[in-house]
Design an enzyme around this catalytic site. Structure first.
Site, PDB file in Angstrom:
ATOM      1  N   LYS A  42       0.811  -1.231   0.000  1.00 40.52           N
ATOM      2  CA  LYS A  42       0.000   0.000   0.000  1.00 40.52           C
ATOM      3  C   LYS A  42       0.838   1.271   0.000  1.00 40.52           C
ATOM      4  O   LYS A  42       0.301   2.360  -0.240  1.00 40.52           O
ATOM      5  CB  LYS A  42      -0.960  -0.014   1.195  1.00 40.52           C
TER       6      LYS A  42
HETATM    7  C1  LIG Z   1      -2.498  -7.313   3.093  1.00 39.87           C
HETATM    8  C2  LIG Z   1      -3.308  -6.947   1.888  1.00 39.87           C
HETATM    9  N1  LIG Z   1      -3.438  -7.840   0.905  1.00 39.87           N
HETATM   10  C3  LIG Z   1      -4.170  -7.566  -0.195  1.00 39.87           C
HETATM   11  C4  LIG Z   1      -4.808  -6.364  -0.360  1.00 39.87           C
HETATM   12  C5  LIG Z   1      -5.614  -6.115  -1.613  1.00 39.87           C
HETATM   13  O1  LIG Z   1      -5.012  -5.168  -2.454  1.00 39.87           O
HETATM   14  P1  LIG Z   1      -5.901  -4.163  -3.327  1.00 39.87           P
HETATM   15  O2  LIG Z   1      -6.585  -3.224  -2.355  1.00 39.87           O
HETATM   16  O3  LIG Z   1      -4.944  -3.452  -4.200  1.00 39.87           O
HETATM   17  O4  LIG Z   1      -6.897  -4.962  -4.068  1.00 39.87           O
HETATM   18  C6  LIG Z   1      -4.702  -5.416   0.656  1.00 39.87           C
HETATM   19  C7  LIG Z   1      -5.420  -4.153   0.571  1.00 39.87           C
HETATM   20  O5  LIG Z   1      -5.583  -3.441   1.524  1.00 39.87           O
HETATM   21  C8  LIG Z   1      -3.922  -5.704   1.798  1.00 39.87           C
HETATM   22  O6  LIG Z   1      -3.787  -4.818   2.809  1.00 39.87           O
END
Ligand SMILES: Cc1ncc(COP(=O)(O)O)c(C=O)c1O
Length: 334
Positions: A42
């Site tokens: 992020k």
């Molecule tokens: C640990 C984790 N994995 C996966 C995701 C999913 O990513 P995206 O929000 O880009 O779909 C997030 C999103 O907050 C996350 O914090």
């Protein structure tokens, strides 16, 4: 030498995993997003959304950034806002871990705690969004990045995919990507399409998430999965969707640390278990990439706590303990 902590966002390492799918017909690589300075994938969209808004002149040093996030996005924004000297209010709810709140505070973010779900929908997410709207109205020069709709969230991840294909010489047959705001998958898949690559893009979602199913249910592990369908979701860019349970996440994480000595968060465990399910369909010699979004330290009280695991799933340790025996002693080079 690079200047400033934000110059270290991105360009994360890729490692080949040799133990998890030992003797398999495909090669598996993991993109380790924990190596971003704020500890997760992020950092990329947080920085991208803030810098795009700065470039447009929508925000400046006096702006208050307001976002609803209890996890990695909040931390990524807290890092970027601290660096640029901007105030950040993170709207969280009672499910936010004390550790994440402590990290947010350590970066200087302010925490606005929503303690009751929205009376109409019964959802905390809606209550947090309502609170963001109230704060935006009451605080002059305030700005909401809105990670679920902001296209800069997705654009940030075109670079994630560029790094992957550059490292692997354009040979990526399968990309496994966990989903929540869908920023990661949208950005990576857009890059695949724009570059005319043959990569199949597979979404890994949580059982109980409403992204690709209308069966909403309680989920225990934060990160992947969502309670609303984000504007960033573009279904036609995704080749396949795999739903993974909370228990499978735990097993995936525990096996990763047991077999590969990699300590990662729940969505990374979900991704390897999705690969386990799909592996028979891979062509011989295929190259498969898994994005591991964050590190395991933020899950020590849940996924990596034997007490927590037993409380929620019973005695399941045999699902990863067997793989502890007979590890070969191969020297790592460094
Ligand atoms: C640990 C984790 N994995 C996966 C995701 C999913 O990513 P995206 O929000 O880009 O779909 C997030 C999103 O907050 C996350 O914090």
């Amino acid at each position: 030498m690079k200047a400033g902590i934000l110059s270290l966002v991105g360009n994360t390492p890729i490692v080949q995993l040799n133990q998890f799918f030992k003797d398999s017909r495909f090669r598996l690589f993991a993109k380790l997003e924990a190596y971003n300075p704020g500890g997760s994938i992020k950092d990329r969209p947080a920085l991208h959304m803030i810098e795009a808004a700065l470039r447009r002149g929508d925000i400046g040093p006096g702006t208050t950034i307001i976002e609803s996030s209890s996890g990695n996005m909040g931390i990524g924004l807290a890092q970027a806002c601290r660096y640029y000297g901007m105030r950040l209010i993170c709207v969280v709810d009672t499910k936010t871990t004390t550790q994440n709140m402590a990290i947010l505070r350590a970066y200087g973010a302010e925490i606005d705690l929503v303690s009751k779900p929205d009376p109409v929908t019964g959802e905390f997410l809606q209550a947090r969004i309502n609170r963001v709207q109230n704060l935006l109205h009451s605080i002059p020069d305030s700005f909401w990045p809105d990670q679920y709709s902001n296209i800069q969230n997705a654009i940030a991840h075109e670079q994630t995919m560029r790094e992957i294909v550059t490292e692997l010489d354009d040979r990526v047959d399968y990309l496994f990507c966990s989903t929540s705001t869908c920023g990661t998958i949208r950005g990576c898949a857009t890059y695949v399409r724009n570059q005319n690559l043959q990569t199949k893009v597979l979404a890994v979602d949580a059982i109980g998430s409403v992204l690709f199913s209308d069966k909403s249910a309680k989920r225990l592990i934060p990160g992947h999965g969502a309670a609303v369908v984000p504007k960033l979701l573009k279904r036609d860019l995704i080749d396949e969707v795999i739903h993974v349970s909370d228990l499978e996440c735990v097993v995936g994480c525990r096996r990763l640390v047991t077999e590969e000595a990699i300590l990662v968060g729940g969505s990374s465990g979900a991704v390897v278990m999705a690969i386990e399910r799909m592996r028979e369909t891979f062509a011989a010699g295929a190259t498969c990439v898994a994005i591991f979004p964050d590190r395991g330290e933020r899950y020590l009280d849940t996924i990596y706590s034997d007490v927590w695991v037993e409380q929620h799933f019973g005695n399941v340790s045999h699902l990863w303990r067997n793989s502890m025996e007979s590890k070969p002693c191969t020297m790592a080079t460094y």
